[in-house]
Design a protein around this motif. Structure first.
Motif, PDB file in Angstrom:
ATOM      1  N   ARG A  39       0.864  -1.178   0.000  1.00 28.81           N
ATOM      2  CA  ARG A  39       0.000   0.000   0.000  1.00 28.81           C
ATOM      3  C   ARG A  39       0.896   1.222   0.000  1.00 28.81           C
ATOM      4  N   ILE A  40       0.406   2.330  -0.564  1.00 31.84           N
ATOM      5  CA  ILE A  40       1.198   3.559  -0.551  1.00 31.84           C
ATOM      6  C   ILE A  40       0.368   4.705   0.003  1.00 31.84           C
ATOM      7  N   GLU A  41       0.982   5.481   0.887  1.00 32.43           N
ATOM      8  CA  GLU A  41       0.360   6.665   1.458  1.00 32.43           C
ATOM      9  C   GLU A  41       1.391   7.781   1.431  1.00 32.43           C
ATOM     10  N   GLY A  42       0.953   8.987   1.071  1.00 31.76           N
ATOM     11  CA  GLY A  42       1.960  10.030   1.031  1.00 31.76           C
ATOM     12  C   GLY A  42       1.444  11.408   0.736  1.00 31.76           C
ATOM     13  N   ALA A  43       2.334  12.371   0.900  1.00 33.97           N
ATOM     14  CA  ALA A  43       2.078  13.768   0.593  1.00 33.97           C
ATOM     15  C   ALA A  43       3.329  14.355  -0.032  1.00 33.97           C
ATOM     16  N   ALA A  44       3.147  15.125  -1.093  1.00 34.08           N
ATOM     17  CA  ALA A  44       4.276  15.733  -1.791  1.00 34.08           C
ATOM     18  C   ALA A  44       3.772  16.882  -2.650  1.00 34.08           C
ATOM     19  N   ALA A  45       4.676  17.726  -3.085  1.00 33.88           N
ATOM     20  CA  ALA A  45       4.305  18.740  -4.064  1.00 33.88           C
ATOM     21  C   ALA A  45       4.161  18.081  -5.435  1.00 33.88           C
ATOM     22  N   ASP A  46       5.214  17.364  -5.851  1.00 37.52           N
ATOM     23  CA  ASP A  46       5.183  16.598  -7.100  1.00 37.52           C
ATOM     24  C   ASP A  46       5.286  15.119  -6.768  1.00 37.52           C
ATOM     25  N   PHE A  47       4.349  14.338  -7.277  1.00 37.88           N
ATOM     26  CA  PHE A  47       4.309  12.906  -6.964  1.00 37.88           C
ATOM     27  C   PHE A  47       4.213  12.122  -8.265  1.00 37.88           C
ATOM     28  N   THR A  48       5.225  11.313  -8.544  1.00 36.55           N
ATOM     29  CA  THR A  48       5.257  10.476  -9.745  1.00 36.55           C
ATOM     30  C   THR A  48       5.432   9.030  -9.323  1.00 36.55           C
ATOM     31  N   PHE A  49       4.576   8.146  -9.860  1.00 33.88           N
ATOM     32  CA  PHE A  49       4.618   6.743  -9.469  1.00 33.88           C
ATOM     33  C   PHE A  49       4.515   5.869 -10.698  1.00 33.88           C
ATOM     34  N   THR A  50       5.419   4.878 -10.787  1.00 30.91           N
ATOM     35  CA  THR A  50       5.352   3.839 -11.809  1.00 30.91           C
ATOM     36  C   THR A  50       5.525   2.504 -11.108  1.00 30.91           C
ATOM     37  N   GLY A  51       4.529   1.616 -11.236  1.00 26.97           N
ATOM     38  CA  GLY A  51       4.654   0.328 -10.583  1.00 26.97           C
ATOM     39  C   GLY A  51       3.318  -0.265 -10.202  1.00 26.97           C
ATOM     40  N   ARG A  52       3.286  -0.919  -9.029  1.00 26.82           N
ATOM     41  CA  ARG A  52       2.087  -1.612  -8.591  1.00 26.82           C
ATOM     42  C   ARG A  52       1.921  -1.493  -7.083  1.00 26.82           C
TER      43      ARG A  52
END
Length: 271
Positions: free
Chosen positions: A75-88
């Motif tokens: 599971r992923i949880e987060g906070a950011a200005a710029d958020f880039t995700f590649t995967g599963r």
């Protein structure tokens, strides 16, 4: 809305950073470049974060700039200005960010708060997002979006229902179930099984497209409330229209059963 998202993301980032301090497994610093292989939960807190690899539990992220490259997480949880995700992610996640770029798969529900949102992925569950401007593609079980400008792209396939609130909505992909949408302008260039559409023109002064529903694709029938309805595509079932004038059937239109009721100044709003 962008400022509200930034404030919200900043507050969430601080909360996650404080919570992360209680976790033994993690990494913090200014710039982080990590190759992960973790059997449980893990946290990353920093200004500039780059991560790849595997986290079997929950990956918690707090940073100004986060890039996950070929990540596999529980599971992923987060906070950011710029958020880039590649995967599963196997169990979904929740992200608060100004700019989101997502490419990948999710085995559970995903929730986003973002300003600029570009999503291309498969979701075995519900995709729920509050965004300013967005483009969505992929195969998704259920969709629930609040946006200003929203494009549901050519490669979108919603296998269930979609519920949309937007200022301007364009559907280019497919919704197998019910498309329930409320927007100032609605354009359907793709396909929807059934529709329940509300395009309220608002008060004057207004643009020519305010209160417009334009169907150039295919729908299976349903109901529309709008100022103006233009059909050049296909209506496969009965369509009940409440509008200021008779729906305009243009060249190439196929609509076997369209029932018209004058709007008479009523608002086009969900009951």
């Amino acid at each position: 809305m962008r400022n509200q998202v930034l404030l919200f993301a900043g507050a969430a980032l601080s909360a996650i950073a404080l919570a992360s301090a209680a976790h033994a497994q993690g990494m913090s610093g200014g710039s982080i470049n990590a190759r992960l292989d973790e059997a449980g939960d893990y946290r990353l807190a920093g200004a500039d974060i780059r991560a790849s690899g595997r986290v079997a539990g929950t990956l918690r992220v707090a940073g100004a700039d986060f890039r996950g490259d070929t990540l596999e997480v529980g599971r992923i949880e987060g906070a950011a200005a710029d958020f880039t995700f590649t995967g599963r992610t196997g169990q979904g996640g929740a992200i608060n960010a100004a700019d989101v770029r997502w490419t990948g798969e999710s085995g559970g529900d995903l929730r986003f708060n973002a300003a600029d949102f570009v999503f291309d992925g498969d979701v075995d569950g519900r995709l729920n997002a509050n965004i300013a401007d967005g483009r969505v593609n992929g195969t998704i079980s259920e969709l629930s979006l609040n946006a200003a400008d929203l494009e549901l792209g050519d490669s979108l396939a919603v296998t269930g229902d979609a519920r949309i609130n937007a200022a301007r909505l364009t559907l280019r992909g497919e919704v197998d179930g019910m498309l329930d949408a409320s927007a100032r302008t609605i354009r359907i260039a793709g396909r929807a099984g059934q529709v329940d559409l509300y395009a309220d023109p608002g008060r004057r002064p207004r643009r020519d497209t305010d209160g417009l529903v334009e169907i150039t694709g295919e729908i299976g029938g349903g109901a529309v409330c709008a100022r103006t309805v233009v059909i050049s595509g296909t209506v496969g079932g009965t369509l009940d229209v409440v509008a200021d004038e008779q729906p305009r059937l243009e060249s190439g239109a196929s609509a076997d059963s369209v029932n018209f009721t004058p709007r008479d100044g009523r608002r086009c709003e969900r009951a």
